[in-house]
Design an enzyme around this catalytic site. Structure first.
Site, PDB file in Angstrom:
ATOM      1  N   GLY A 102       7.643 -12.701   3.183  1.00 40.96           N
ATOM      2  CA  GLY A 102       8.853 -11.810   3.035  1.00 40.96           C
ATOM      3  C   GLY A 102       8.765 -10.524   3.643  1.00 40.96           C
ATOM      4  NE  ARG A 103       5.229  -6.980   0.480  1.00 39.74           N
ATOM      5  CZ  ARG A 103       4.849  -5.978  -0.233  1.00 39.74           C
ATOM      6  NH1 ARG A 103       5.146  -4.811   0.026  1.00 39.74           N
ATOM      7  NH2 ARG A 103       4.092  -6.220  -1.569  1.00 39.74           N
ATOM      8  CG  ASP A 134      12.168  -3.021   0.776  1.00 40.60           C
ATOM      9  OD1 ASP A 134      11.081  -3.872   0.675  1.00 40.60           O
ATOM     10  OD2 ASP A 134      12.418  -1.916   0.399  1.00 40.60           O
ATOM     11  N   GLY A 135      11.210  -6.198   2.679  1.00 40.06           N
ATOM     12  CA  GLY A 135      10.398  -6.390   3.671  1.00 40.06           C
ATOM     13  C   GLY A 135       9.387  -5.391   3.937  1.00 40.06           C
ATOM     14  NE  ARG A 199       0.065 -16.288   2.826  1.00 42.58           N
ATOM     15  CZ  ARG A 199      -0.004 -15.443   2.030  1.00 42.58           C
ATOM     16  NH1 ARG A 199      -0.150 -15.314   0.777  1.00 42.58           N
ATOM     17  NH2 ARG A 199      -0.117 -14.191   2.737  1.00 42.58           N
ATOM     18  CG  ASP A 269       2.828 -17.231  -3.697  1.00 44.85           C
ATOM     19  OD1 ASP A 269       2.655 -17.732  -4.752  1.00 44.85           O
ATOM     20  OD2 ASP A 269       2.999 -15.956  -3.700  1.00 44.85           O
TER      21      ASP A 269
HETATM   22  P1  AMP Z   1       3.471 -11.338  -3.995  1.00 40.52           P
HETATM   23  O1  AMP Z   1       3.427 -11.366  -5.492  1.00 40.52           O
HETATM   24  O2  AMP Z   1       3.157  -9.921  -3.290  1.00 40.52           O
HETATM   25  O3  AMP Z   1       2.282 -12.321  -3.597  1.00 40.52           O
HETATM   26  O4  AMP Z   1       4.795 -11.870  -3.243  1.00 40.52           O
HETATM   27  C1  AMP Z   1       5.565 -13.062  -3.382  1.00 40.52           C
HETATM   28  C2  AMP Z   1       6.384 -13.280  -2.691  1.00 40.52           C
HETATM   29  O5  AMP Z   1       7.290 -12.219  -2.488  1.00 40.52           O
HETATM   30  C3  AMP Z   1       6.022 -13.366  -1.224  1.00 40.52           C
HETATM   31  O6  AMP Z   1       6.716 -14.416  -0.360  1.00 40.52           O
HETATM   32  C4  AMP Z   1       6.300 -12.228  -0.453  1.00 40.52           C
HETATM   33  O7  AMP Z   1       6.363 -12.028   0.902  1.00 40.52           O
HETATM   34  C5  AMP Z   1       7.511 -11.674  -1.159  1.00 40.52           C
HETATM   35  N1  AMP Z   1       7.584 -10.092  -1.250  1.00 40.52           N
HETATM   36  C6  AMP Z   1       7.006  -9.293  -2.054  1.00 40.52           C
HETATM   37  N2  AMP Z   1       7.385  -7.955  -1.824  1.00 40.52           N
HETATM   38  C7  AMP Z   1       8.513  -7.957  -0.959  1.00 40.52           C
HETATM   39  C8  AMP Z   1       9.095  -7.121  -0.422  1.00 40.52           C
HETATM   40  N3  AMP Z   1       9.126  -5.656  -0.482  1.00 40.52           N
HETATM   41  N4  AMP Z   1      10.031  -7.740   0.663  1.00 40.52           N
HETATM   42  C9  AMP Z   1      10.308  -8.894   1.128  1.00 40.52           C
HETATM   43  N5  AMP Z   1       9.472  -9.806   0.236  1.00 40.52           N
HETATM   44  C10 AMP Z   1       8.527  -9.292  -0.478  1.00 40.52           C
HETATM   45 MG    MG Z   2       1.654 -13.102  -1.745  1.00 46.42          MG
END
Ligand code: AMP
Ligand code: MG
Length: 522
Positions: A102-103, A134-135, A199, A269
């Protein structure tokens, strides 16, 4: 910059046929092409010379405009095609569907000294997988990822690496405590590096969608590049692949237990197919040794990802991977046998790791009981894990267990007044037994201390240390980022000028946000 680019992921695997950067479900594809976002005032805060060398970059490269622009997403290396990966995942025990990068935006793969590396930017803007977010990434979480992943590498824990930490010059809105108080923070980008960022969730997504064709293409690609000694395209190859992932996942978690690292969000993930520590979010380091501890406030209620549960969660996650690979193997029995081996291997490997922490090497049937009692004693009062194990090497096996018997580890106790009465008695008994057990080892105190000091780090990135580096950087002062980066390159060495970082967490940090309480907001 003279990098040898050798892209495999985006040249050998099926791409999303849509090119627009719109949020969507991406089917029958392993990734989507996407361009990083330009930023208003990029600036490199820190770069890892050690990792740069491994990639074929020079120290001068790190200071160049080109480096700054490429590793903040402001320009693209010619003939490369950045992309975001498609994956799914189980989050906190539930299937969450498509997640994806997502980012994170993968820039390219580099081949240097016969090693393959994927380089990706975290926080470089939205992708088709950004869902409602927001990425972007903030400086606070980027410092935590940058410092900790390199620290873990130097501790000998399998991990993704970090090449650079940069400011974007843009402001990013975050509600740190999710309580309706969003504030602007400095935006940042980290370039992280690993042989691959695949992953468990990359495999799960195709299985969940009953897309066996792409599942097989991805599995064959993975075996070809990262498990080249295994046979792609055969059931036994896929099984061997699963066995290797199982073993490396277990080894990684045992390393976490050894150094007191709590990942905090072990969703599938966030589980690397290479058994690397990945996605440094609300992770934390044990200060007081406490099996029930988790730094992640989102997990406060059930503490699913607490320190003492990481091994079980590893197994749970491997079950999900086994299910994902099942369509390629079509036989549950051998998969179950591998999962059973995980628990058996765990018992052996955990025992030998814990024995090495207390300097025992010969077999002895009473060691599990001795260790269990130690783990229970450590939790009688708040006892600093790092200080306790490091200073345990000062115990002389012939020393009497007299009034002063706790002196070598006394600094590890947070509330020293509590170490009295039945607590003191329990410790006395343990040290008496420990010293008589040490008598059975044939090495000297000095030799034992040397061995113990190679598995018990003196310096780790204590939670409040990361927060001090962040507080400084928020004010534009990067001194502590530099200092900690240098310090944590040699975590097992005595560093006379760094004694102040070999100390218990200060009281002010006990309940402070960012120190003992971390949210997923990043
Ligand atoms: P995480 O809990 O950080 O492993 O994130 C879980 C999912 O949310 C993954 O697909 C990330 O890429 C997405 N994600 C986390 N933060 C953001 C962000 N600020 N913008 C876009 N995607 C996000
Ligand atoms: Mg992650």
């Amino acid at each position: 910059m003279n990098l040898t680019i050798k892209d495999t992921f985006n040249t050998e695997l099926p791409a999303d046929h849509l090119k627009e950067n719109t949020r969507r479900q991406v089917m029958q594809a392993c990734f989507s092409f996407v361009t990083p976002k330009s930023t208003s005032k990029p600036g490199i805060v820190h770069a890892s010379k050690e990792l740069a060398r491994d990639l074929g970059l020079t120290e001068n490269d790190l200071k160049s405009e080109e480096f700054k622009n490429i590793f903040t997403g402001n320009s693209i290396l010619p003939d490369t095609n950045p992309y975001a990966m498609c994956y799914g995942g189980h989050q906190f025990g539930n299937w969450a569907g498509q997640l994806g990068d997502g980012r994170a935006i993968n820039l390219f793969e580099v081949n240097h000294n016969n090693k393959q590396w994927a380089l990706q930017l975290k926080g470089a803007g939205e992708t088709p997988y950004s869902r409602t977010a927001d990425g972007l990434a903030v400086l606070r979480s980027s410092i935590r990822e940058y410092l900790c992943s390199e620290a873990m590498y130097h501790l000998g824990v399998p991990t993704t690496r970090a090449l650079s930490l940069a400011l974007t010059g843009d402001q990013v809105l975050r509600d740190v405590l999710y309580n309706g108080n969003p504030e602007y923070e400095k935006g940042a980008v980290v370039c992280r590096v690993a042989p691959t960022f695949l992953r468990f969730g990359n495999f799960e997504i195709f299985s969940a969608r009953q897309d066996k064709k792409t599942l097989k293409t991805l599995s064959d690609y993975t075996i070809r590049h990262f498990f080249p000694h295994l046979k792609e395209g055969t059931k036994e190859g896929y099984l061997d692949f699963f066995r290797e992932v199982t073993n490396s996942t277990l080894d990684m978690i045992i390393h976490w237990q050894r150094v007191g690292f709590v990942h905090g969000v072990m969703n599938t993930d966030n589980m690397s197919i290479l058994g690397l520590t990945i996605d440094y979010g609300p992770y934390g380091w044990l200060e007081g040794y406490e099996e029930g501890w988790t730094p992640n406030t989102t997990d406060r209620q059930y503490k699913r990802y607490r320190y003492g549960n990481q091994i079980n969660i590893g197994l749970w996650n491997l079950y999900q991977l086994a299910n994902a690979l099942f369509p390629l193997i079509e036989d549950a029995k051998p998969l179950e046998a591998i999962l059973k081996e995980y628990l058996e291997n765990y018992a052996t490997k955990y025992l030998s790791m814990m024995k090495s922490k207390i300097g025992l090497f010969k077999p002895d049937g009473n060691d599990p009981e001795l260790l269990a009692r130690l783990e229970s004693n450590l939790q009688l009062t708040e006892t600093d894990m790092t200080i306790f194990f490091r200073n345990l090497s000062h115990i002389a096996k012939d020393s009497p267990t007299n009034d002063n018997f706790l002196a070598p580890v006394w600094d590890a106790f947070y509330v020293q007044e509590e170490v009295k009465g039945h607590i003191l008695e329990k410790w006395k008994l343990w040290f008496t037994d420990y010293k008589s057990r040490l008598q059975k080892e044939s090495i000297s105190d000095g030799e034992r201390a040397e061995k113990m000091n190679k598995v018990n780090p003196k310096y780790v990135l204590r939670n409040y240390m990361a927060q001090l580096a962040i507080d400084g950087a928020d004010k534009g002062d990067h001194t502590l980022i530099n200092e900690f980066f240098q310090l944590l390159k040699h975590p097992y060495q005595e560093q006379s000028t760094a004694e102040k970082w070999f100390a218990k967490r200060p009281e002010w940090a006990r309940h402070k946000v960012g120190c003992s309480m971390l949210s997923c907001s990043s």
